[in-house]
Design a protein around this motif. Structure first.
Motif, PDB file in Angstrom:
ATOM      1  N   ASP A 192       0.401  -1.339   5.990  1.00  0.00           N
ATOM      2  CA  ASP A 192       1.816  -0.971   5.991  1.00  0.00           C
ATOM      3  C   ASP A 192       2.225  -0.553   4.587  1.00  0.00           C
ATOM      4  O   ASP A 192       1.761  -1.126   3.598  1.00  0.00           O
ATOM      5  CB  ASP A 192       2.690  -2.146   6.444  1.00  0.00           C
ATOM      6  N   ASP A 221      -2.411  -6.623   1.724  1.00  0.00           N
ATOM      7  CA  ASP A 221      -1.250  -6.507   2.604  1.00  0.00           C
ATOM      8  C   ASP A 221      -0.045  -6.145   1.758  1.00  0.00           C
ATOM      9  O   ASP A 221       0.011  -6.446   0.559  1.00  0.00           O
ATOM     10  CB  ASP A 221      -0.984  -7.829   3.334  1.00  0.00           C
ATOM     11  N   ALA A 222       0.944  -5.515   2.376  1.00  0.00           N
ATOM     12  CA  ALA A 222       2.124  -5.073   1.633  1.00  0.00           C
ATOM     13  C   ALA A 222       2.838  -6.236   0.953  1.00  0.00           C
ATOM     14  O   ALA A 222       3.401  -6.077  -0.140  1.00  0.00           O
ATOM     15  CB  ALA A 222       3.082  -4.334   2.566  1.00  0.00           C
ATOM     16  N   ASP A 223       2.817  -7.430   1.575  1.00  0.00           N
ATOM     17  CA  ASP A 223       3.519  -8.563   0.969  1.00  0.00           C
ATOM     18  C   ASP A 223       2.794  -9.150  -0.231  1.00  0.00           C
ATOM     19  O   ASP A 223       3.296 -10.050  -0.895  1.00  0.00           O
ATOM     20  CB  ASP A 223       3.806  -9.644   2.012  1.00  0.00           C
ATOM     21  N   VAL A 255       2.022  -7.215  -2.757  1.00  0.00           N
ATOM     22  CA  VAL A 255       2.368  -6.287  -3.831  1.00  0.00           C
ATOM     23  C   VAL A 255       3.708  -6.693  -4.446  1.00  0.00           C
ATOM     24  O   VAL A 255       4.706  -6.824  -3.733  1.00  0.00           O
ATOM     25  CB  VAL A 255       2.449  -4.841  -3.309  1.00  0.00           C
ATOM     26  N   THR A 256       3.722  -6.890  -5.750  1.00  0.00           N
ATOM     27  CA  THR A 256       4.943  -7.261  -6.470  1.00  0.00           C
ATOM     28  C   THR A 256       5.247  -6.203  -7.520  1.00  0.00           C
ATOM     29  O   THR A 256       4.367  -5.824  -8.298  1.00  0.00           O
ATOM     30  CB  THR A 256       4.781  -8.626  -7.175  1.00  0.00           C
ATOM     31  N   PRO A 289       4.344  -0.312   1.309  1.00  0.00           N
ATOM     32  CA  PRO A 289       5.421  -0.943   0.541  1.00  0.00           C
ATOM     33  C   PRO A 289       6.332   0.134  -0.040  1.00  0.00           C
ATOM     34  O   PRO A 289       5.980   1.311  -0.091  1.00  0.00           O
ATOM     35  CB  PRO A 289       4.664  -1.680  -0.563  1.00  0.00           C
ATOM     36  N   ASP A 290       7.509  -0.273  -0.469  1.00  0.00           N
ATOM     37  CA  ASP A 290       8.477   0.669  -1.045  1.00  0.00           C
ATOM     38  C   ASP A 290       8.172   0.815  -2.535  1.00  0.00           C
ATOM     39  O   ASP A 290       8.673   0.058  -3.363  1.00  0.00           O
ATOM     40  CB  ASP A 290       9.897   0.149  -0.823  1.00  0.00           C
TER      41      ASP A 290
END
Length: 223
Positions: free
Chosen positions: A84, A112-114, A116-117, A86-87
């Motif tokens: 997915d 996973d997108a979550d 990424v920070t 990320p923005d």
């Protein structure tokens, strides 16, 4: 014909390390490696890296069938494969944790997108100028720029993209043009054999072929 290869199932290797004067034992946040250090790990290893975004999420999904992006630090670069998007925008600094793997023989960080920070700071990455012959394993994952003359008619490899071949006299290399919103990311229709061009893009690998993958219209410069 270019064909998507499904992501391999990778064995997980858990590394627990006490980093004195850096991260306390038991901390949930893993210490970041340089991208070069992460690329050198065994397949299946978990790594956390930080760097600036050089390819926006989803730019290459016409061929990769994922929503990944690329990042780069001062040591190297790597493609981050994500299910997915990320923005994220180009040039923002991010931190991501994932597992090292190989997809179609390209080294990737599967995440996973979550994971990424977005971190503070914006730092545009300037492309590294390389000869067409030097597009290979030593620059894989980096943002590069190649210049040369078009050597063949543009090859239609839809639905994956288009292939352009250029040579600066040192040896031919492939430019793989992905499709975004139904259109190639650079204007391939205007290219003709013997035309001199410059292309900026990610140095990537698909099976035995190394290539440069442009990201947006401005990555093509007619000379």
């Amino acid at each position: 014909m270019r064909r998507h290869l499904p992501t391999r199932h990778l064995a997980s290797i858990t590394v627990i390390t006490c980093l004195l004067a850096a991260t306390a034992c038991g901390s949930s946040e893993e210490a970041a490696l340089t991208v070069a250090e992460a690329r050198a790990l065994a397949e299946g290893s978990t790594a956390t890296v930080e760097g600036f975004v050089t390819v926006a999420p989803g730019t290459f999904n016409s061929a990769t069938e994922d929503q990944g992006f690329a990042l780069q630090d001062a040591t190297s670069g790597i493609y981050v494969s994500l299910p997915d998007a990320p923005d994220l925008e180009l040039d923002v600094r991010v931190r991501v944790t994932g597992k090292l793997g190989q997809v179609a023989q390209q080294t990737v960080l599967q995440a996973d997108a979550d994971s990424v920070t977005v971190l503070g700071g914006v730092g545009p990455i300037e492309p590294t100028d390389v000869t067409t012959a030097d597009v290979g394993e030593q620059v894989e994952g980096l943002l590069v720029r190649v210049s040369g003359s078009v050597t063949r008619a543009v090859e239609d490899d839809q639905p994956y993209g288009f292939k352009v071949y250029i040579d600066d006299g040192s040896g031919e290399t492939q430019v793989f043009v992905h499709i975004v919103d139904g259109q190639p990311v650079i204007d391939t229709a205007s290219l003709a054999v013997d035309q001199a061009i410059s292309v900026t893009g990610l140095a990537a690998q698909y099976e035995a072929t190394y290539e440069v993958a442009p990201r947006r219209a401005g990555d093509l410069v007619l000379q």
